[in-house]
Structures are given as C-alpha cells and as structure tokens.
Enzyme design. Sequence first.
Site, PDB file in Angstrom:
ATOM      1  CG  HIS A  89       7.027  -4.092  -3.919  1.00  0.00           C
ATOM      2  ND1 HIS A  89       5.845  -3.181  -4.246  1.00  0.00           N
ATOM      3  CD2 HIS A  89       8.112  -3.721  -4.035  1.00  0.00           C
ATOM      4  CE1 HIS A  89       6.760  -2.110  -4.448  1.00  0.00           C
ATOM      5  NE2 HIS A  89       8.074  -2.545  -4.447  1.00  0.00           N
ATOM      6  CD  GLU A 108      13.227   2.192  -4.758  1.00  0.00           C
ATOM      7  OE1 GLU A 108      12.785   1.390  -5.505  1.00  0.00           O
ATOM      8  OE2 GLU A 108      12.961   2.143  -3.540  1.00  0.00           O
ATOM      9  CG  ASP A 152      10.473   1.729  -8.390  1.00  0.00           C
ATOM     10  OD1 ASP A 152       9.489   2.045  -9.060  1.00  0.00           O
ATOM     11  OD2 ASP A 152      10.523   0.948  -7.672  1.00  0.00           O
TER      12      ASP A 152
END
Length: 572
Positions: free
Chosen positions: A49, A152, A178
């Site tokens: 990210h 996740e 997640d």
Amino acid sequence: MNIATLTRFRNQLRSNAPVYGLWVTLESPSITEMAVAAGLDWVVIDAEHGHLDWNDIVGHLRAVVRSDTLALIRVAEQSAALIKRALDIGADGIVVPWVESRKQLENIVRFANYPPHGIRGVGAERATCWGHAFAQHVAEANDQVLVIPILESVAAINNLDEMLEVPGIDVFFFGPADLSATAGYAGQWEGPGVSRMIDQAKQKIRSAGKHCGVVAANRENLIERCSQDFQMLGIGLDAGMLLSQIRGTLEFVGRGREIMTSLSPGKRVSPGVHPVGNDNRVALAPTVRPPVSMRPDRDEIMATVATGTHSEITPGVRFNCLVGASTSACNLTTGLVTFDSGAALPYHRHTFGESITLLQGQVEVEVEGRAYVLQPMDNVTIPTKLAHHVTNLDQQQEALLHISMATSQPSRTLVDKPFVREAMPPESQGTQGAERVVRFNHAKRYEAGPNTEFIDFCNRELMPTIEMSGGFGLFYPGGRLPAHYHEFDESICITEGAASCIVEGRRYLLSDCTTAFVPKGRVHYFINDFRKPMAMIWFYAGPMPVRIVVDEQCATVDGNPWGESSQPGETK
C-alpha cells in the site's frame, strides 16, 4: 542479511518472548532510524500500500545496517520478480499479502530461495555486497531468510491446516481488517466472529510449533495481544501514530477536527464545541468563558457508595442510586446494582433507554430472548420498550453492575410474555436496530485528552433512538481533559484508581465508585494525579457526547466564570 539479528529474532520466538516492531509507510529513512534508536526488534517496510518507491525502500534498509533491528519488506503481491528484488536489495525477509492456499505458499517459499530449493536468481546487488560476497550470501540465505505470509481472508483460515505443512515458515501474520471484510464486515477492524476465527487459527499455528503476528490497535490492545500468545507484535503504523499525536495535542487545546478522505478541513461549528466520541462535529479554539445563557442553577455533588439512596428492586437485587432525583439531575439516573449469588431480575421494560455495564462477576442479560453473557466491563445498552432481564450466573459470588437510565424518575413494567431463548455468540455486538453490546476487550478506542483512552457505549450516532450518551474512560498517570462544560447534566463514576475532579476551582478526590454529578453549565475537568491508571464510566443526559471547551482559567477559583464566590459543592 543480518544473520546475528535473524538468529536472535528466532531465538526470542522459540523462548516465547515478544518481538516488537513498526510498520513503515512514510518515505523518510529517519523513521526507521528512530525505530532502531528506540530498540525495536523489527520494521516492515510497506511496498504493498502507499507510495514508497524502491529508492525510499533502500533508504530504510540502509538505516538498519549494523543494528539489532530486522528489516522486512511487504511486497505488493505474490510475485517472483518482486520477492527477488526485495531480497536482492538487502531485506532480511519478506511479508506477503493475501496468502490463501498451500500452493501459493509453496510458490512464495520457492521465489525466496536459491536452487535447488527455489528459483531465486543470484544478483550483484546489496545482498551480495554488489557481487563481492555472493558465494557467502548464497550459502547462508536459504537457511536464514524470513518468509511471513499474511492471513487476511476467510479462505486463508479455511486452508490453514494444509499451509501449516509447508516448510520454511516461522511466523504467520494476521490482517484483522481484511479478514473482517471477507467475512462480510468491511470497514471494521474485527467484525463479529472474527476474533474467534483468529483465536482458533492462532491455536492451530502454535500447536504446529510456529508463531503468530499482528499489528495492535493501541497500547491496551498491544498488552492484550501479548497475553493472547501473539509474539510478533506491531506497535502501530508510523503515519497513524504521528497523526494520533498531532490530533491528540490539537484536541487538548480545543482545535481537534475529524479527518476527511478529501483531506480538506472538516465542517466548522460554534467555537469550543468538542466531540468526545463519534460525533462528526469538530473542535475549534476554546471559548473564553461560557455564555450567560449557560449559567448553572445547581451545584455539583460527589456521591459516595455509602451515602447513595439504597433500595431493593426484587429479592436479592439491590439498587444504590448515586445520581438522579436526589441530586436534582435532569433526565438522568445512574448507580450501582448488586445481585446476590444466583439472583435474577425478572423480565421488564422501560419507557426510556437503559445502559448496563458489568463491573464484577459474570451475568447474563437477555433481551427479548437474545441472551448475552457479559464479562467485566462489557456493556449492553437497551432502547425504550425492549423487554429484558438480568441473571447472576455465579452461584457463590455477588455481581456488581453500573446502570444508567435516561430519566430522573425510573420505573419499570413487568413482562409476562415468554420469549424463545437464543444464546448469542461471545463476540456478538447486539442486534441491528435493537440492543447494542460493547465487548470491552475488542472495543474501538480513541483519545479524548493526553494519556487517555475512551470507549463509546452509546450515543445517537451509534443508536439512533437513544436519549443519552456514555462510555468508558481510562486515564494513564498524568492523563486529563481540558476545562469544559456541557449543555446537559453529567454523571462520572470512578471505577478504578483515584481521580481529581476540578469544578470551577473546587477540587475533589474520587475513588471506589464515588460518582460526580456535574450539572449543565458547570466548568470542570478530570485529571489523574497518581502513579496508577484511573478509570471511569461517564454518562450524559444528552444524545451526543459533546463538550464545550473553555479557557483553563474558568476552572480556577479566581477565574470563576459566573462571578460568584467559590462555594464548595456537596460531598455526600
């Protein structure tokens, strides 16, 4: 590759010692230098990210050279090219997102290892001292490289048994947000049932001789995760921790504001309006003093347990009213309810909302058949007219509860109607449009002032029909709130430690469930002057937890905002 630090890291895991680290998302290598200087065991440089490029990442890697801190890179995907590049530029290991199957994990291990165990090519980069030590690096890398998959998704949990059979994995990391999203609770850190799912997976991982990691939501959660047998513990994300400090400081001086996804300034309101919890209004500069229209007509009262108004509600159930009609409170009653061992309060309903917090023992609260078992500091808030009853599950010990009701004249109507009983899961957060349940150990926390952690139990944003607002506040040593007042009456019960309550220059020491009644318009604040934490349960006779910050001088004797001689309020 830092062999000595990798060895130390694995030895700490084998000895069941925690290893603490930081998730790095900002460009400056100074972030990682600070982590090294602070003595953290590891950093994860996030290349999945965010906006870090490879130059940024190399800068962070250089910041850990010749230190005792591991540098790991979270790659963007399960890619042989990305994994090879991360390791070639000098990472001690990789963290790989969204691993859901044995086949995926086997491929990741192959990508991270040289032949014959993998397919990683030999590069003349930092890891091999630009080709001058490639023989040494190739000889030791396969045995040392850390490969950490992140679990996740629900699919990953379902396939965990087969993934545990893949060699070369020391740690499995969890991504609660997640995982919650794939379980149907997008936007929640740990949605209903997710904590149980993580706990069951963690037990499997530990039984297989491997270790578990997670990023903590806050300091209290960090301690909780450690007690839950997580060992690779992230203390937070660099950007999030920095922003929390900035916001906390601004809130303290009355300049707090909500963060908007557009990064534009939040909605402005009257100066001094300060959100305590989920209210989306923002605080600006504090007002100098309250307006004349807020001049209080009642004094504060500090009610001790011994001097409350005692009554027996039903055999074995006793109510000690601390705030209510006896203190001239408007639209608010709070107090303590004691249940003898095995005692029960029969089904009843109110014409006002009620909030119940368990302080000691174990009780079951049943709302129209939906049965919730509460642990200490769990809370249930029940809107108007919903039938409910409470039972002390312990046959030997008393149970103690704090209750708050959105009225100064409480009453109840007994209900004979039978309900079909349904035992709700331990992590249940209530029923949409009906009761709300807050599980203390998993509740969302926020700062309301320096060195504080707050939890919202109820307010109109969380429960559209509720008439009051309230929650839990934890004050670490030195923790405090700014001087402020409310446009409604307030009750504050000290459940742990000791607190100093300052009301317009009058100072009170509160402990042992002593409850402060502060009427509308009185300027006050709380501070923990002691070396141990202090905790409180607070409730407002208003549906949103808004406080109006004023100049600190208003909370002093000389700065009395009403121009009155400072006469003490009543201590009962």
